[in-house]
Design a protein around this motif. Structure first.
Motif, short mmCIF file in Angstrom:
data_model
loop_
_atom_site.label_atom_id
_atom_site.label_comp_id
_atom_site.label_asym_id
_atom_site.label_seq_id
_atom_site.Cartn_x
_atom_site.Cartn_y
_atom_site.Cartn_z
N GLY A 51 40.03 -4.33 -3.66
CA GLY A 51 38.69 -4.20 -3.10
C GLY A 51 37.70 -3.59 -4.08
O GLY A 51 36.56 -4.06 -4.21
N ALA A 52 38.14 -2.55 -4.80
CA ALA A 52 37.25 -1.87 -5.75
C ALA A 52 36.87 -2.77 -6.91
O ALA A 52 35.77 -2.63 -7.48
N SER A 53 37.74 -3.73 -7.24
CA SER A 53 37.47 -4.62 -8.38
C SER A 53 36.26 -5.52 -8.15
O SER A 53 35.71 -6.07 -9.10
N PHE A 54 35.84 -5.65 -6.89
CA PHE A 54 34.68 -6.50 -6.58
C PHE A 54 33.36 -5.76 -6.75
O PHE A 54 32.30 -6.39 -6.76
N ILE A 55 33.43 -4.43 -6.88
CA ILE A 55 32.17 -3.67 -6.92
C ILE A 55 31.99 -2.85 -8.19
O ILE A 55 30.88 -2.40 -8.48
N VAL A 56 33.08 -2.62 -8.95
CA VAL A 56 32.97 -1.88 -10.21
C VAL A 56 33.82 -2.58 -11.28
O VAL A 56 34.62 -3.46 -10.97
N ALA A 57 33.63 -2.17 -12.52
CA ALA A 57 34.39 -2.74 -13.63
C ALA A 57 35.88 -2.40 -13.48
O ALA A 57 36.23 -1.41 -12.82
N PRO A 58 36.77 -3.22 -14.09
CA PRO A 58 38.22 -3.02 -13.92
C PRO A 58 38.71 -1.61 -14.23
O PRO A 58 39.49 -1.04 -13.46
N ALA A 123 44.93 3.13 -18.59
CA ALA A 123 44.77 2.21 -19.72
C ALA A 123 45.71 1.02 -19.60
O ALA A 123 45.31 -0.13 -19.80
N PHE A 124 46.98 1.29 -19.28
CA PHE A 124 47.97 0.20 -19.17
C PHE A 124 47.61 -0.76 -18.04
O PHE A 124 47.66 -1.98 -18.21
N ILE A 125 47.26 -0.21 -16.88
CA ILE A 125 46.95 -1.07 -15.72
C ILE A 125 45.67 -1.87 -16.00
O ILE A 125 45.58 -3.05 -15.65
N SER A 126 44.70 -1.23 -16.62
CA SER A 126 43.42 -1.90 -16.89
C SER A 126 43.58 -3.05 -17.89
O SER A 126 42.71 -3.93 -17.94
N SER A 127 44.64 -3.03 -18.68
CA SER A 127 44.85 -4.09 -19.66
C SER A 127 45.39 -5.37 -19.01
O SER A 127 45.50 -6.40 -19.67
#
Length: 250
Positions: A51-58, A123-127
């Motif tokens: 849900g958060a990925s739709f409103i802010v950067a990864p 960092a790992f998850i965001s990649s």
């Protein structure tokens, strides 16, 4: 049913205890279903990230998701991670390590451990692509708790029950319970692409290495050791997933 409620009440801050009266002895077996708590917290965190990925950067979405999980669990395992590193880093003897671990104050080793844990985890998850990141969180949480559950069968408790923080010593698991624990831990992995199933190996190795360290340093385990092991196994899962993804697109 009450054992499951005890597990979810113990490892989260959700009010499952309101659903039924839970006998105190049920909390001695909460590790049996520890991965079930991981399915809940991992699943809710993955949904939050989606849900958060739709409103802010990864990167921001992942940071928010990990903050959400800390609220969901009351930072229960993070507290163990900090105490574990404070004890192992600052103690020169078994008794001193256990004394530091029990101290409610956080030291420099604990602060550094928490900072590095969150920086590396985010960092790992965001990649990862957002869909894979959500599935990785869902799979990693219960699997890492399964890897951490071996501690109570391999090592004795390092203190007596009166000295335990929660006045609680976990009962060891039987063979059937270990199988159930494994199935609960591995089940969410099936939602990941098969390429990422290899991520299960490093957390297991990290868990075994930490058990050897605990045996050498304090001759057993504490609740802090369990929490630290779960989070470090989880971190190694995310590292593995980041490596697998990077290799797959190279």
């Amino acid at each position: 049913m009450k054992k499951l409620l005890a597990t979810l009440s113990f490892f989260t801050r959700l009010p499952f205890w309101r659903l039924a009266s839970i006998p105190a002895d049920k909390y001695k077996n909460v590790v049996d279903l520890w991965p079930a708590a991981g399915i809940l917290t991992g699943g809710l965190t993955a949904l939050f990230l989606w849900g958060a990925s739709f409103i802010v950067a990864p990167y921001a979405a992942v940071a928010l998701a990990m903050s959400f999980r800390a609220l969901l669990t009351g930072a229960f395992h993070e507290d163990g991670l900090a105490d574990f590193f404070d004890g192992m880093g600052g103690g020169s003897s078994r008794s001193r390590i256990l004394e530091i671990m029990k101290d409610s104050h956080i030291g420099s080793y604990g602060v550094i451990a928490l900072i590095l844990y969150y920086i590396l985890t985010i960092a790992f998850i965001s990649s990862l692509p957002i869909a894979i990141a959500c599935l990785a969180i869902f799979a990693s949480d219960p699997w890492s708790k399964f890897c951490g559950s071996f501690i109570i069968n391999i090592l004795p408790y390092a203190r007596n029950e009166e000295q335990a923080k929660n006045k609680l010593i976990y009962n060891r698991m039987g063979a059937f319970t270990v199988v159930i624990c494994f199935l609960l831990g591995f089940l969410p992995m099936l939602f990941l692409p098969r390429l990422y199933w290899a991520c299960a190996f490093l957390p297991f190795i990290v868990g075994m290495a930490l058990i050897l360290l605990m045996k050498r340093k304090i001759g057993g385990y504490t609740g802090d050791c369990c929490g630290a092991t779960a989070l470090l196994c989880e971190l190694s899962f995310y590292l593995s997933a980041a490596v697998v993804y990077h290799i797959s697109i190279s």
